[in-house]
Scaffold this motif. Structure first.
Motif, mmCIF file in Angstrom:
data_model
loop_
_atom_site.group_PDB
_atom_site.id
_atom_site.type_symbol
_atom_site.label_atom_id
_atom_site.label_comp_id
_atom_site.label_asym_id
_atom_site.label_seq_id
_atom_site.Cartn_x
_atom_site.Cartn_y
_atom_site.Cartn_z
ATOM 1 N N ILE A 201 0.819 -1.180 0.025
ATOM 2 C CA ILE A 201 -0.103 -0.163 0.200
ATOM 3 C C ILE A 201 1.006 1.268 -0.018
ATOM 4 C CG2 ILE A 201 -1.706 1.400 1.302
ATOM 5 C CD1 ILE A 201 -2.829 -1.293 2.445
ATOM 6 N N VAL A 202 1.732 1.363 1.033
ATOM 7 C CA VAL A 202 2.582 2.472 1.210
ATOM 8 C C VAL A 202 3.513 2.775 -0.286
ATOM 9 C CG1 VAL A 202 4.585 3.499 2.077
ATOM 10 C CG2 VAL A 202 2.860 2.493 3.667
ATOM 11 N N THR A 203 4.090 1.676 -0.907
ATOM 12 C CA THR A 203 4.646 1.757 -1.822
ATOM 13 C C THR A 203 4.198 2.384 -3.281
ATOM 14 O OG1 THR A 203 6.361 -0.181 -1.360
ATOM 15 C CG2 THR A 203 6.238 0.490 -3.513
ATOM 16 N N ASN A 204 2.790 1.964 -3.389
ATOM 17 C CA ASN A 204 2.099 2.365 -4.589
ATOM 18 C C ASN A 204 1.559 3.642 -4.092
ATOM 19 O OD1 ASN A 204 1.267 0.331 -6.893
ATOM 20 N ND2 ASN A 204 1.492 -0.813 -4.930
ATOM 21 N N THR A 205 1.444 4.148 -2.963
ATOM 22 C CA THR A 205 0.952 5.357 -2.652
ATOM 23 C C THR A 205 2.034 6.447 -2.743
ATOM 24 O OG1 THR A 205 -0.621 4.692 -0.946
ATOM 25 C CG2 THR A 205 -0.143 6.970 -0.774
ATOM 26 N N LEU A 206 3.228 6.060 -2.371
ATOM 27 C CA LEU A 206 4.508 7.144 -2.752
ATOM 28 C C LEU A 206 4.783 7.322 -4.254
ATOM 29 C CD1 LEU A 206 6.902 5.736 0.194
ATOM 30 C CD2 LEU A 206 5.423 8.075 0.191
ATOM 31 N N ARG A 207 4.406 6.163 -5.024
ATOM 32 C CA ARG A 207 4.785 6.142 -6.315
ATOM 33 C C ARG A 207 3.743 6.927 -7.164
ATOM 34 N NH1 ARG A 207 4.939 1.381 -7.289
ATOM 35 N NH2 ARG A 207 7.203 0.725 -7.027
ATOM 36 N N SER A 208 2.551 6.678 -6.857
ATOM 37 C CA SER A 208 1.184 7.075 -7.669
ATOM 38 C C SER A 208 0.228 7.771 -6.981
ATOM 39 C CB SER A 208 0.828 5.760 -8.459
ATOM 40 O OG SER A 208 1.832 5.228 -9.075
ATOM 41 N N GLY A 209 0.463 7.958 -5.572
ATOM 42 C CA GLY A 209 -0.637 8.940 -4.900
ATOM 43 C C GLY A 209 -1.489 8.142 -4.128
ATOM 44 N N VAL A 210 -2.421 8.588 -3.216
ATOM 45 C CA VAL A 210 -3.342 8.195 -2.491
ATOM 46 C C VAL A 210 -4.403 7.120 -2.980
ATOM 47 C CG1 VAL A 210 -5.100 9.988 -2.440
ATOM 48 C CG2 VAL A 210 -4.599 8.514 -0.311
ATOM 49 N N ARG A 211 -4.808 7.507 -4.229
ATOM 50 C CA ARG A 211 -5.700 6.853 -4.908
ATOM 51 C C ARG A 211 -5.121 5.326 -5.282
ATOM 52 N NH1 ARG A 211 -8.060 8.390 -10.968
ATOM 53 N NH2 ARG A 211 -5.911 8.227 -11.116
ATOM 54 N N ALA A 212 -3.894 5.297 -5.656
ATOM 55 C CA ALA A 212 -3.461 3.953 -5.892
ATOM 56 C C ALA A 212 -3.291 3.259 -4.788
ATOM 57 C CB ALA A 212 -1.931 4.297 -6.724
ATOM 58 N N GLY A 213 -2.949 3.773 -3.566
ATOM 59 C CA GLY A 213 -2.764 3.134 -2.205
ATOM 60 C C GLY A 213 -4.327 2.673 -1.771
ATOM 61 N N ILE A 214 -5.524 3.409 -1.976
ATOM 62 C CA ILE A 214 -6.482 2.872 -1.758
ATOM 63 C C ILE A 214 -6.779 1.722 -2.649
ATOM 64 C CG2 ILE A 214 -9.036 3.291 -1.880
ATOM 65 C CD1 ILE A 214 -8.230 6.295 -1.000
ATOM 66 N N VAL A 215 -6.618 1.669 -3.961
ATOM 67 C CA VAL A 215 -6.949 0.613 -4.760
ATOM 68 C C VAL A 215 -6.198 -0.574 -4.361
ATOM 69 C CG1 VAL A 215 -6.651 -0.204 -7.204
ATOM 70 C CG2 VAL A 215 -7.749 2.122 -6.729
ATOM 71 N N ALA A 216 -4.992 -0.426 -3.893
ATOM 72 C CA ALA A 216 -4.029 -1.375 -3.370
ATOM 73 C C ALA A 216 -4.615 -2.053 -2.305
ATOM 74 C CB ALA A 216 -2.562 -1.035 -3.249
ATOM 75 N N ALA A 217 -5.032 -1.386 -1.353
ATOM 76 C CA ALA A 217 -5.934 -1.899 0.009
ATOM 77 C C ALA A 217 -7.069 -2.525 -0.455
ATOM 78 C CB ALA A 217 -6.141 -0.617 0.853
ATOM 79 N N LEU A 218 -7.825 -2.336 -1.567
ATOM 80 C CA LEU A 218 -8.898 -2.893 -2.059
ATOM 81 C C LEU A 218 -8.700 -4.267 -2.523
ATOM 82 C CD1 LEU A 218 -11.040 -0.169 -3.496
ATOM 83 C CD2 LEU A 218 -11.651 -1.323 -1.317
ATOM 84 N N GLY A 219 -7.598 -4.446 -3.330
ATOM 85 C CA GLY A 219 -6.975 -5.631 -3.718
ATOM 86 C C GLY A 219 -6.618 -6.439 -2.846
ATOM 87 N N ILE A 220 -5.890 -5.931 -1.554
ATOM 88 C CA ILE A 220 -5.421 -6.845 -0.672
ATOM 89 C C ILE A 220 -6.696 -7.408 0.188
ATOM 90 C CG2 ILE A 220 -4.276 -6.732 1.556
ATOM 91 C CD1 ILE A 220 -2.224 -4.858 0.285
ATOM 92 N N VAL A 221 -7.447 -6.541 0.360
ATOM 93 C CA VAL A 221 -8.673 -7.058 1.133
ATOM 94 C C VAL A 221 -9.716 -7.983 0.446
ATOM 95 C CG1 VAL A 221 -11.055 -6.114 2.231
ATOM 96 C CG2 VAL A 221 -8.877 -5.135 2.848
#
Length: 212
Positions: free
Chosen positions: A28-48
């Motif tokens: 989540i953190v890696t994708n957020t730092l690279r591409s913004g909070v929207r990518a972090g939220i999508v990463a979290a949804l994929g994980i869940v």
């Protein structure tokens, strides 16, 4: 369903477990730092959603098979370890691209972010065994439908994990906006994340099979 005190204990324990850093938080953190909070939220949804696969599998007995069958556990363990190692190597050897601090985060491929997060959990048998070990502790022995109770508790656990995972994404986005050194060194952070994913993959590969 457990009574209210047990349910509150279940929720609190779930939050504490989700606060513990691991491959999910790192992704989540890696994708957020690279591409913004929207990518972090999508990463979290994929994980869940990957966790939901294990919840349903446990409810119908597949996780019990993983817990008792050395062959089934070994196959999924090596597939999961290979996937984590592949992600780590990909990050380690990713090309560093110039980063314009005024241009904002790179536009992400959200579908790719989602399914990689999904696979991170689906291919990890330790997640299946976690649900199999953790959730039944909160199911009453005299419950009329233990499988349904398991599904409800798994649903509650996964939904309650979202605020924690979203919080990690927003925290990472907040840090990236305020610490320019983080943004300037993103390719080094990719390599650090790559080393961690390789470490997670090796750790999973060396996990002992569950005792029969």
């Amino acid at each position: 369903m457990p009574d209210l005190p047990q349910l509150l204990l279940f929720i609190a324990a779930g939050w504490l477990l989700n606060l513990t850093p691991g491959p999910d938080v790192l992704y989540i953190v890696t994708n957020t730092l690279r591409s913004g909070v929207r990518a972090g939220i999508v990463a979290a949804l994929g994980i869940v959603n990957g966790c939901f696969v294990h919840v349903f599998a446990a409810a119908i007995g597949v996780s019990a098979l993983l817990a008792t069958s050395a062959m089934a556990f070994t196959v999924l363990k090596w597939v999961g370890a290979a996937y984590l190692l592949w992600m780590g190597v990909r990050l380690l050897f990713s090309k560093a691209s110039p980063l314009d601090l005024h241009a904002g985060p790179a536009e992400p491929d959200l579908w790719r972010v989602y399914y990689r997060g999904f696979l991170t959990n689906v291919l990890n048998p330790k997640v299946a065994l976690f649900f199999l070990a953790f959730v039944p502790q909160f199911i009453a022995p005299d419950a009329s439908n233990k499988a349904l109770a398991f599904l409800w508790l798994g649903l509650i656990f996964n939904i309650n994990s979202l605020p924690i995972n979203f919080g990690y994404a927003w925290l990472a986005a907040w840090a990236a906006r305020r610490v320019h050194a983080v943004q300037r060194a993103m390719h080094w952070m990719d390599r650090a994340a790559g080393l961690l994913f390789v470490g997670f993959g090796l750790k999973l590969a060396m996990t002992d099979n569950p005792a029969p």
